[in-house]
Structure formats: C-alpha cells, structure tokens
Design a protein around this motif. Structure first.
Motif, PDB file in Angstrom:
ATOM      1  N   ASP A   1     -32.577 -28.306 -10.830  1.00 33.96           N
ATOM      2  CA  ASP A   1     -31.833 -27.063 -11.052  1.00 33.96           C
ATOM      3  C   ASP A   1     -30.385 -27.235 -11.500  1.00 33.96           C
ATOM      4  OD1 ASP A   1     -34.049 -25.467 -10.276  1.00 33.96           O
ATOM      5  OD2 ASP A   1     -33.522 -25.758  -8.172  1.00 33.96           O
ATOM      6  N   SER A   2     -29.620 -28.112 -10.804  1.00 37.47           N
ATOM      7  CA  SER A   2     -28.184 -28.192 -11.100  1.00 37.47           C
ATOM      8  C   SER A   2     -27.566 -29.456 -10.517  1.00 37.47           C
ATOM      9  CB  SER A   2     -27.449 -26.979 -10.519  1.00 37.47           C
ATOM     10  OG  SER A   2     -27.431 -27.046  -9.100  1.00 37.47           O
ATOM     11  N   TRP A   3     -26.355 -29.766 -11.001  1.00 37.96           N
ATOM     12  CA  TRP A   3     -25.601 -30.888 -10.453  1.00 37.96           C
ATOM     13  C   TRP A   3     -25.181 -30.599  -9.016  1.00 37.96           C
ATOM     14  CZ3 TRP A   3     -23.577 -30.279 -15.779  1.00 37.96           C
ATOM     15  CH2 TRP A   3     -24.054 -31.298 -16.633  1.00 37.96           C
ATOM     16  N   GLU A   4     -24.817 -29.352  -8.737  1.00 43.21           N
ATOM     17  CA  GLU A   4     -24.409 -28.991  -7.384  1.00 43.21           C
ATOM     18  C   GLU A   4     -25.533 -29.248  -6.389  1.00 43.21           C
ATOM     19  OE1 GLU A   4     -23.999 -27.030 -10.042  1.00 43.21           O
ATOM     20  OE2 GLU A   4     -21.857 -26.653 -10.186  1.00 43.21           O
ATOM     21  N   LYS A   5     -26.749 -28.865  -6.751  1.00 42.61           N
ATOM     22  CA  LYS A   5     -27.888 -29.094  -5.854  1.00 42.61           C
ATOM     23  C   LYS A   5     -28.198 -30.584  -5.746  1.00 42.61           C
ATOM     24  CE  LYS A   5     -30.086 -24.604  -6.149  1.00 42.61           C
ATOM     25  NZ  LYS A   5     -31.293 -23.858  -6.513  1.00 42.61           N
ATOM     26  N   ALA A   6     -28.004 -31.324  -6.838  1.00 42.89           N
ATOM     27  CA  ALA A   6     -28.228 -32.772  -6.801  1.00 42.89           C
ATOM     28  C   ALA A   6     -27.280 -33.426  -5.795  1.00 42.89           C
ATOM     29  CB  ALA A   6     -28.046 -33.378  -8.191  1.00 42.89           C
ATOM     30  N   ALA A   7     -26.001 -33.053  -5.838  1.00 40.59           N
ATOM     31  CA  ALA A   7     -25.016 -33.608  -4.906  1.00 40.59           C
ATOM     32  C   ALA A   7     -25.339 -33.186  -3.472  1.00 40.59           C
ATOM     33  CB  ALA A   7     -23.608 -33.160  -5.291  1.00 40.59           C
ATOM     34  N   ALA A   8     -25.689 -31.925  -3.290  1.00 42.92           N
ATOM     35  CA  ALA A   8     -26.025 -31.437  -1.954  1.00 42.92           C
ATOM     36  C   ALA A   8     -27.261 -32.145  -1.408  1.00 42.92           C
ATOM     37  CB  ALA A   8     -26.246 -29.921  -1.986  1.00 42.92           C
ATOM     38  N   ASN A   9     -28.247 -32.404  -2.255  1.00 40.95           N
ATOM     39  CA  ASN A   9     -29.450 -33.117  -1.814  1.00 40.95           C
ATOM     40  C   ASN A   9     -29.099 -34.507  -1.298  1.00 40.95           C
ATOM     41  OD1 ASN A   9     -31.154 -31.007  -2.448  1.00 40.95           O
ATOM     42  ND2 ASN A   9     -31.691 -31.805  -4.464  1.00 40.95           N
ATOM     43  N   ALA A  10     -28.213 -35.203  -2.004  1.00 37.37           N
ATOM     44  CA  ALA A  10     -27.812 -36.548  -1.576  1.00 37.37           C
ATOM     45  C   ALA A  10     -27.138 -36.502  -0.208  1.00 37.37           C
ATOM     46  CB  ALA A  10     -26.891 -37.185  -2.608  1.00 37.37           C
ATOM     47  N   VAL A  11     -26.222 -35.569  -0.017  1.00 38.74           N
ATOM     48  CA  VAL A  11     -25.505 -35.466   1.258  1.00 38.74           C
ATOM     49  C   VAL A  11     -26.458 -35.062   2.384  1.00 38.74           C
ATOM     50  CG1 VAL A  11     -23.724 -34.182   2.513  1.00 38.74           C
ATOM     51  CG2 VAL A  11     -23.281 -34.986   0.193  1.00 38.74           C
ATOM     52  N   GLU A  12     -27.346 -34.110   2.118  1.00 39.09           N
ATOM     53  CA  GLU A  12     -28.273 -33.651   3.153  1.00 39.09           C
ATOM     54  C   GLU A  12     -29.219 -34.772   3.582  1.00 39.09           C
ATOM     55  OE1 GLU A  12     -30.006 -30.129   1.447  1.00 39.09           O
ATOM     56  OE2 GLU A  12     -28.089 -29.066   1.534  1.00 39.09           O
ATOM     57  N   GLN A  13     -29.687 -35.570   2.632  1.00 42.39           N
ATOM     58  CA  GLN A  13     -30.553 -36.694   2.993  1.00 42.39           C
ATOM     59  C   GLN A  13     -29.775 -37.750   3.785  1.00 42.39           C
ATOM     60  OE1 GLN A  13     -33.881 -37.307   2.690  1.00 42.39           O
ATOM     61  NE2 GLN A  13     -34.003 -35.166   2.116  1.00 42.39           N
ATOM     62  N   ALA A  14     -28.536 -38.034   3.363  1.00 43.92           N
ATOM     63  CA  ALA A  14     -27.717 -39.015   4.083  1.00 43.92           C
ATOM     64  C   ALA A  14     -27.465 -38.564   5.517  1.00 43.92           C
ATOM     65  CB  ALA A  14     -26.395 -39.234   3.350  1.00 43.92           C
TER      66      ALA A  14
END
Length: 84
Positions: free
Chosen positions: A30-43
């Motif tokens: 969907d977006s770069w914002e969601k990509a960054a949020a996905n990384a942080v949420e998984q971490a």
C-alpha cells in the motif's frame, strides 16, 4: 549536550544508558508509511524498550512490466541494550 541524529528528549532522562541500533526493511503493497510501520511492529514483537525508528531509505519493488509490487522502507531502530 551532544546532538545526534535520532536523538530524543526521552534519551536525556536515561543517563549512562547504551542503545543498540539495527537495520530493518519493511514492506507493504500500500505505502511507504505502512512499510515502515510493519517493520517497527514486527520488531516490537521480539525486542523490548524500542526508542527511535529512523527512515533511512525508501524504494519500490517492481514487476517485470515496471508496475509497483511493494513499497519498501529501510529503517534503523534503536532499543535499550540489556544490562545498561
């Protein structure tokens, strides 16, 4: 006081602390914002005491026709080093 990239006031409250920084790549269709949020949420599922997430690079994964398949965000995440 020294000023470092990614430095926050919250870090000032914890003198004599040590932080580890790791690099992650998150993806999203969907977006770069969601990509960054996905990384942080998984971490956050396996790391404790996350402090700062800094976006380092944004890019896209393309299919063979040049259509965007995924947005990718490379981020550096810092967390408090155990024992400090």
């Amino acid at each position: 006081m020294l000023d470092f990239p990614g430095h926050t006031e919250r870090e000032d409250d914890m003198p004599d602390s040590v932080y580890k920084v790791i690099e992650l790549v998150g993806t999203s269709s969907d977006s770069w914002e969601k990509a960054a949020a996905n990384a942080v949420e998984q971490a956050a599922k396996s790391l404790r005491d996350l402090r700062v997430a800094e976006v380092v690079k944004l890019d896209m994964q393309l299919d063979d026709k040049g259509k965007v398949e995924a947005y990718r965000a490379k981020i550096n995440v810092s967390f408090k080093f155990e024992g400090s």
